[in-house]
Design a protein around this motif. Structure first.
Motif, PDB file in Angstrom:
ATOM      1  N   PRO A 129       0.846  -6.510  -5.473  1.00 15.32           N
ATOM      2  CA  PRO A 129      -0.482  -6.721  -4.868  1.00 15.32           C
ATOM      3  C   PRO A 129      -1.193  -7.963  -5.420  1.00 15.32           C
ATOM      4  O   PRO A 129      -1.947  -8.610  -4.693  1.00 15.32           O
ATOM      5  CB  PRO A 129      -1.246  -5.452  -5.263  1.00 15.32           C
ATOM      6  N   ASP A 181      -7.068   0.994  -8.686  1.00 13.48           N
ATOM      7  CA  ASP A 181      -6.217   1.830  -7.836  1.00 13.48           C
ATOM      8  C   ASP A 181      -4.715   1.618  -8.047  1.00 13.48           C
ATOM      9  O   ASP A 181      -3.914   2.029  -7.217  1.00 13.48           O
ATOM     10  CB  ASP A 181      -6.582   1.553  -6.354  1.00 13.48           C
ATOM     11  N   VAL A 182      -4.342   0.929  -9.121  1.00 13.06           N
ATOM     12  CA  VAL A 182      -2.913   0.796  -9.457  1.00 13.06           C
ATOM     13  C   VAL A 182      -2.757   1.251 -10.905  1.00 13.06           C
ATOM     14  O   VAL A 182      -3.476   0.779 -11.784  1.00 13.06           O
ATOM     15  CB  VAL A 182      -2.421  -0.666  -9.291  1.00 13.06           C
ATOM     16  N   GLU A 183      -1.834   2.181 -11.118  1.00 15.10           N
ATOM     17  CA  GLU A 183      -1.740   2.810 -12.444  1.00 15.10           C
ATOM     18  C   GLU A 183      -1.080   1.917 -13.501  1.00 15.10           C
ATOM     19  O   GLU A 183      -1.419   1.985 -14.662  1.00 15.10           O
ATOM     20  CB  GLU A 183      -0.953   4.124 -12.325  1.00 15.10           C
ATOM     21  N   ASP A 227       3.586  -2.069 -11.225  1.00 14.66           N
ATOM     22  CA  ASP A 227       3.203  -1.976  -9.809  1.00 14.66           C
ATOM     23  C   ASP A 227       2.099  -2.956  -9.403  1.00 14.66           C
ATOM     24  O   ASP A 227       1.874  -3.164  -8.208  1.00 14.66           O
ATOM     25  CB  ASP A 227       2.727  -0.544  -9.499  1.00 14.66           C
ATOM     26  N   TYR A 238       1.797   7.609  -9.044  1.00 22.39           N
ATOM     27  CA  TYR A 238       0.617   7.430  -8.184  1.00 22.39           C
ATOM     28  C   TYR A 238       0.907   6.328  -7.162  1.00 22.39           C
ATOM     29  O   TYR A 238       1.251   5.206  -7.541  1.00 22.39           O
ATOM     30  CB  TYR A 238      -0.608   7.055  -9.027  1.00 22.39           C
ATOM     31  N   TRP A 273     -10.106  -3.681  -6.658  1.00 23.66           N
ATOM     32  CA  TRP A 273      -9.200  -2.699  -6.060  1.00 23.66           C
ATOM     33  C   TRP A 273      -7.940  -2.502  -6.916  1.00 23.66           C
ATOM     34  O   TRP A 273      -7.577  -1.362  -7.245  1.00 23.66           O
ATOM     35  CB  TRP A 273      -8.823  -3.124  -4.631  1.00 23.66           C
ATOM     36  N   ILE A 274      -7.272  -3.583  -7.281  1.00 21.17           N
ATOM     37  CA  ILE A 274      -6.019  -3.447  -8.054  1.00 21.17           C
ATOM     38  C   ILE A 274      -6.283  -2.777  -9.417  1.00 21.17           C
ATOM     39  O   ILE A 274      -5.598  -1.792  -9.757  1.00 21.17           O
ATOM     40  CB  ILE A 274      -5.306  -4.812  -8.208  1.00 21.17           C
ATOM     41  N   ARG A 315       0.287   3.344  -5.243  1.00 18.58           N
ATOM     42  CA  ARG A 315      -0.735   2.311  -5.482  1.00 18.58           C
ATOM     43  C   ARG A 315      -1.543   1.982  -4.218  1.00 18.58           C
ATOM     44  O   ARG A 315      -1.042   2.113  -3.101  1.00 18.58           O
ATOM     45  CB  ARG A 315      -0.070   1.040  -6.020  1.00 18.58           C
ATOM     46  N   LEU A 316      -2.771   1.553  -4.445  1.00 21.79           N
ATOM     47  CA  LEU A 316      -3.706   1.082  -3.411  1.00 21.79           C
ATOM     48  C   LEU A 316      -3.931   2.114  -2.293  1.00 21.79           C
ATOM     49  O   LEU A 316      -4.255   1.753  -1.170  1.00 21.79           O
ATOM     50  CB  LEU A 316      -3.199  -0.229  -2.792  1.00 21.79           C
ATOM     51  N   SER A 317      -3.753   3.400  -2.625  1.00 15.19           N
ATOM     52  CA  SER A 317      -3.887   4.411  -1.567  1.00 15.19           C
ATOM     53  C   SER A 317      -5.273   5.059  -1.556  1.00 15.19           C
ATOM     54  O   SER A 317      -5.513   5.968  -0.750  1.00 15.19           O
ATOM     55  CB  SER A 317      -2.812   5.496  -1.736  1.00 15.19           C
ATOM     56  N   ILE A 318      -6.178   4.596  -2.438  1.00 13.23           N
ATOM     57  CA  ILE A 318      -7.535   5.136  -2.591  1.00 13.23           C
ATOM     58  C   ILE A 318      -7.585   6.677  -2.490  1.00 13.23           C
ATOM     59  O   ILE A 318      -8.515   7.253  -1.917  1.00 13.23           O
ATOM     60  CB  ILE A 318      -8.562   4.473  -1.638  1.00 13.23           C
ATOM     61  N   GLY A 319      -6.562   7.307  -3.017  1.00 15.72           N
ATOM     62  CA  GLY A 319      -6.515   8.768  -3.055  1.00 15.72           C
ATOM     63  C   GLY A 319      -6.315   9.423  -1.709  1.00 15.72           C
ATOM     64  O   GLY A 319      -6.421  10.634  -1.573  1.00 15.72           O
ATOM     65  N   THR A 326       3.161   2.241  -2.002  1.00 16.60           N
ATOM     66  CA  THR A 326       4.544   2.150  -2.507  1.00 16.60           C
ATOM     67  C   THR A 326       4.510   1.943  -4.020  1.00 16.60           C
ATOM     68  O   THR A 326       3.490   2.169  -4.654  1.00 16.60           O
ATOM     69  CB  THR A 326       5.279   0.983  -1.827  1.00 16.60           C
ATOM     70  N   VAL A 359       0.849  -1.202   0.000  1.00 21.16           N
ATOM     71  CA  VAL A 359       0.000   0.000   0.000  1.00 21.16           C
ATOM     72  C   VAL A 359       0.887   1.255   0.000  1.00 21.16           C
ATOM     73  O   VAL A 359       1.799   1.388   0.819  1.00 21.16           O
ATOM     74  CB  VAL A 359      -0.943   0.005   1.234  1.00 21.16           C
TER      75      VAL A 359
END
Lengths: 528, 186
Positions: free
Chosen positions: B49, B28-30, B45, A208, B24-25, A210-214, A203, A201
Motif C-alpha cells: 500500500p 489499518d495495516v498490522e 504488509d 488481519y 489509513w496505512i 489490511r486496509l479493510s477498515i474492519g 490481502t 485491500v
C-alpha cells in the motif's frame, strides 16, 4: 520431446479435442467450433457502435466456464472463443466507420477519414474490401512476429532474470504503461496507484486483512471480475450513455453505399496498396509489442507514414488522403489490426497484459487454472511433456485458424454486419449493462459483487470524465499481487538486502530505464 | 498560479495519498514495511500500500505542479455526471427490488395458502427463481432506456422483457449449476 513435437501436440490439441459435430464424416472439434462462433460474435460486436471485443469477452466468460468447467481441457475451447472474438472485432470496427462515419471501436476513427468519403462517393463496398484485406494482412503479419518472438523473449527472461530482476521488470512495465497510456504521465501514475491500492485491500500475509477498515466484505478483497469489468465495461457504458443523453439530438445520417458498379478489389489495386499495408503492419506490430500502447496510436502513426509516402507518388489530379483514397483506409486498418497479435507478446513472454483483450485472456486462464501466461510457459522439457507449452502452441494454432476464417469468410460476414450499425445505442447499452452485472453475479453468486461492480463502474466513469485512462488501473490491479510476491521472495533471497532492486547489472538497467521513461515523460509533459 | 482542472485533480490526489500514507496505512495495516519474524527480516504488509501511495503522491504532484498539457481537458459536465450517478443509483434500487421480490411473493403465497413456504428452499424452482430477476431486470433496462430517451415507451418495455427472457435462456435454462441474481444470496 523436441520443439517440433510440442508444436505438433499443440496443433493436435486443437483438432483432436472432443467432437462438436461430424460433417460428412469429418470430425469438427469443440475448440474449432468455438473459434468459429467467437469469430462471428467478434465481427458482430465490432460492427456495433458502442460495443467492442472486450465487452463480448467479459459477458461470454462465465457462460463459457459454466459450459466447459474448471479443468485444463476447458482452456483451449474457452481461449479459442475469446481469440475468435478478438480477431473478429478487429475487422468489424471498420464497418460503421466507413458506412456511417461512426467508428465501431476507438481505433477505427482514422478509418472514417478516407473510408466514409469513399462510401459517400458510392464506393462503400470497395472501402470495406480494402479495410478487410489490409486488416487481415496486418493481423497475420503481427501473429507471425508473436509466434517467433514470444518464446525467445520468454526463454531470455527465464534464463537471465532472477527474482530481483523480475521485480524490477514489473516496476519498469507499470511505469512504462503509466507513461505511455493516455498521454499524461501524472494521470497514468494516478491510475496505476489506484489499481495497486485496490489490489492490496483485504490481502496480505497477516491474519488481519489490511486496509479493510474492519468490514467483512472488504476483508476478502475486491473480486477480480467485479473490479476489471466495473472499471472497463460498466464505466465505459455509463460514459457512452451520458454522452448519448447530452447529444441525443445529433443524428448520424445513413449513406448510399454502392452506386458504383465495380466494388471489387483487383490484383493491380492490391499491388498498389501493399507498400502502405507493409509499412503500417511493421509500425503496428512494433507499437503493439510494447505493453499499454493502444491501437489508436498505431493507426495514427500508420496513417501519417502512409500519407507521407502518398504525397511523393500522387499524381496532381488524384484525390489526397482525407478525401477518400483506398490507400488511407489501408494504412489505418493495417496498422490498428497488426497491434492485436503483437499485444500478446508481453502477455505470453512476461505475463504482463498490454491491452484490454489480453486482460480477459489472463482472466480466463486464471479462472480455469492450469495455464499461467508468462515466461514459465516456454519450458521445453524433454523428459516429460510440459502441458502449458502444449496449450501455448494450441493458442498459436487458434490464432492462425481465426486468421484463416478472417481471410475466407471474414469479408462476406463483415459486409453483412452493416445491419448492426442500425441498433440504437440507447437501447443496446442498458441491455449490455444488465448482461454484464448478471454475468458477474453468475460467476460470484453474491450481491456484494454487484455492489462492488457498480462502485468500480462509477470510478471507471469518473476516470474517463477526468481524462484518466482506466487501463493502467486494471493492469496494476492484476500485477499488484505478483509485484508484492516477487519483491518478498527477492528480498528473502538476497538475505534481506533493502537494495535488492539494484543488486545486479540487469536490475540496475531496468531501474535506470524506469527513471529514463519517467523523466522523458515529465519533459514531454512540460514542453508539449 | 491559476487553478486549472488538472491542478485541482492533482491536489485532491495529493491529499488522498497523504491520508493513505499517514493515516489509513498506520491505522489499518498490522505489520510495517519490514518485519523481523524469527530472526529473519521480511517485507511486511504495509510495503505494497505504501508503494501505491507513493505512485498516487508522485502522480498528484506532477499533475498539480509540473505537467503543462497543451490544452486543458474539457470542463467537467456536471449534468452528465449527475445523469450517470442517477443510473447507478437506479440500478442499485432495481437490484434491491430483485432481492426482495422473490421472498415477498413467497410470503404472500404462504399467507394466502396457509402453508409454511420458505424462499431459501424454493430459490432454484420455477417460477420462484425467475420472479426477482424478471422484475428487477425488466425495471433496470426499462428505466435506463427511459432515462436516456427522456420518455417511457412501450418499445422500451418490450425490449426490456425480451432481453431479460433472453438472459434467462442464456444463463439459466442450459445450466443446472448457475444461479440467477439474486438466488445465490439465499
Amino acid at each position: 520431446m523436441g520443439t517440433l513435437d510440442y508444436i505438433w501436440l499443440g496443433i493436435l490439441a486443437v483438432f483432436q479435442g472432443p467432437e462438436f459435430v461430424s460433417l460428412a464424416g469429418i470430425s469438427i472439434s469443440v475448440t474449432l467450433a468455438m473459434i468459429f462462433f467467437g469469430f462471428l460474435l467478434g465481427v458482430a460486436v465490432g460492427a456495433t457502435p458502442g460495443l467492442a471485443g472486450p465487452i463480448a469477452m467479459a459477458i461470454s466468460l462465465p457462460i463459457l466456464i459454466s459450459i466447459f468447467g474448471f479443468t485444463p481441457d476447458a482452456l483451449l475451447p474457452v481461449l479459442g472463443f475469446l481469440i475468435g472474438i478478438m480477431k473478429g472485432a478487429t475487422i468489424g470496427g471498420a464497418v460503421p466507420a466507413i458506412l456511417f462515419n461512426t467508428p465501431g471501436t476507438p481505433d477505427a476513427f482514422m478509418t472514417t477519414l478516407d473510408g466514409h468519403p469513399m462510401a459517400r462517393r458510392g464506393l462503400g463496398g470497395k472501402a470495406l474490401r480494402v479495410a478487410h484485406f489490409s486488416s487481415v494482412t496486418g493481423d497475420t503479419f503481427s501473429d507471425i512476429v508473436l509466434i517467433i518472438c514470444a518464446p525467445f523473449l520468454a526463454l531470455l527472461v527465464e534464463g537471465y532474470l532472477d527474482l530481483p530482476e523480475k521485480a524490477a521488470l514489473l516496476i519498469l512495465s507499470m511505469s512504462f504503461i503509466a507513461a505511455a497510456v493516455g498521454g499524461s504521465l501524472a494521470k497514468g501514475l494516478i491510475s496505476t496507484g489506484l489499481g495497486l491500492l485496490a489490489a492490496y485491500v483485504g490481502t496480505g500475509q497477516d491474519f488481519y486483512p489490511r486496509l479493510s477498515i474492519g468490514n467483512e466484505a472488504l476483508s476478502e478483497g475486491f473480486p477480480l471480475a467485479s473490479t476489471v469489468l466495473g472499471v472497463l465495461i460498466v464505466g465505459a457504458v455509463l460514459h457512452e450513455l451520458a454522452l448519448y443523453w447530452r447529444r441525443r439530438d445529433d443524428g448520424t445520417a445513413g449513406t448510399v453505399m454502392e452506386t458504383e458498379a465495380n466494388q471489387r478489389l483487383s490484383l493491380r489495386e492490391i499491388g498498389r496498396l501493399m507498400p502502405y499495408i507493409g509499412r503500417s503492419a511493421v509500425v503496428g506490430t512494433m507499437i503493439g509489442a510494447l505493453p499499454g500502447i493502444g491501437s489508436t496510436l498505431a493507426a495514427t502513426i500508420g496513417y501519417t507514414v502512409g500519407k507521407r509516402r502518398y504525397q511523393k507518388v500522387r499524381k496532381d489530379d488524384a484525390l489526397d488522403f482525407g478525401e477518400g483514397v483506398p490507400e488511407g483506409v489501408a494504412a489505418t486498418e493495417a496498422a490498428n489490426s497488426s497491434v492485436s497479435g503483437a499485444n500478446l507478446i508481453p502477455v505470453l513472454s512476461l505475463g504482463i497484459p498490454g491491452n484490454a483483450a489480453a486482460v480477459f485472456l489472463i482472466l480466463a486462464a486464471e479462472s480455469i487454472g492450469g495455464f499461467t501466461p508468462g515466461p514459465s510457459v516456454f519450458k521445453f522439457t524433454t523428459d516429460q511433456v510440459n502441458p502449458e507449452l502444449v496449450i501455448a502452441f494450441g493458442l498459436f494454432t487458434c490464432m492462425f485458424l481465426a486468421n484463416l476464417m478472417n481471410w475466407t469468410i471474414g469479408g462476406v460476414f463483415m459486409r453483412a454486419m452493416a445491419v448492426m450499425t442500425r441498433i440504437p445505442k440507447q437501447v443496446l447499452l442498458p441491455v449490455v449493462l444488465l448482461l454484464t452485472l448478471t454475468a458477474i453475479y453468475v460467476q460470484e453468486t453474491a450481491m456484494a459483487a454487484v455492489w462492488f461492480t457498480l462502485g468500480f463502474g462509477v470510478l471507471g466513469y469518473l476516470m474517463r470524465v477526468l481524462a484518466i485512462s482506466p487501463l493502467p488501473f486494471v493492469i496494476a490491479f492484476i500485477l499488484g499481487g505478483r509485484l508484492e510476491d516477487t519483491s518478498r521472495q527477492a528480498f528473502a533471497a538476497t538475505g534481506g538486502d533493502p537494495w535488492f532492486l539494484v543488486s545486479s547489472p540487469v536490475s540496475i538497467a531496468f531501474m535506470a530505464l524506469t527513471a529514463i521513461v519517467v523523466v522523458a515523460a515529465i519533459r514531454r509533459g512540460r514542453t508539449d | 498560479m491559476a487553478m486549472t482542472q488538472n491542478r485541482w485533480i492533482g491536489l485532491v490526489v495529493c491529499v488522498l495519498a497523504l491520508v493513505l500514507l499517514f493515516v489509513w496505512i498506520p491505522l489499518d495495516v498490522e505489520t510495517g514495511i519490514v518485519e523481523k519474524i524469527r530472526r529473519q527480516v521480511e517485507i511486511g504488509d504495509a510495503l505494497g500500500p505504501t508503494v501505491a501511495g507513493v505512485f498516487l503522491l508522485f502522480g498528484g504532484v506532477i499533475l498539480a505542479f509540473v505537467e503543462r498539457p497543451p490544452s486543458e481537458p474539457k470542463p467537467v459536465d456536471g449534468q452528465a455526471i449527475r445523469f450517470a450517478l442517477l443510473i447507478v443509483v437506479y440500478l442499485g434500487v432495481c437490484f434491491l427490488v430483485m432481492l426482495v421480490t422473490g421472498p415477498a411473493a413467497v410470503w404472500v403465497a404462504s399467507q394466502a395458502t396457509g402453508s409454511d413456504l420458505e424462499y431459501r428452499l424454493l430459490r432454484d424452482t420455477v417460477p420462484w427463481k425467475y420472479l426477482g430477476f424478471l422484475t428487477g431486470g425488466t425495471l433496470a433496462i426499462l428505466g435506463v432506456i427511459s432515462l436516456a430517451e427522456r420518455r417511457v415507451s412501450l418499445k422500451a418495455l418490450i425490449v426490456a422483457v425480451a432481453a431479460v427472457i433472453a438472459m434467462i435462456a442464456i444463463y439459466d435454462l442450459p445450466f443446472d449449476d448457475l444461479l440467477l441474481p439474486p438466488n445465490g444470496d439465499f
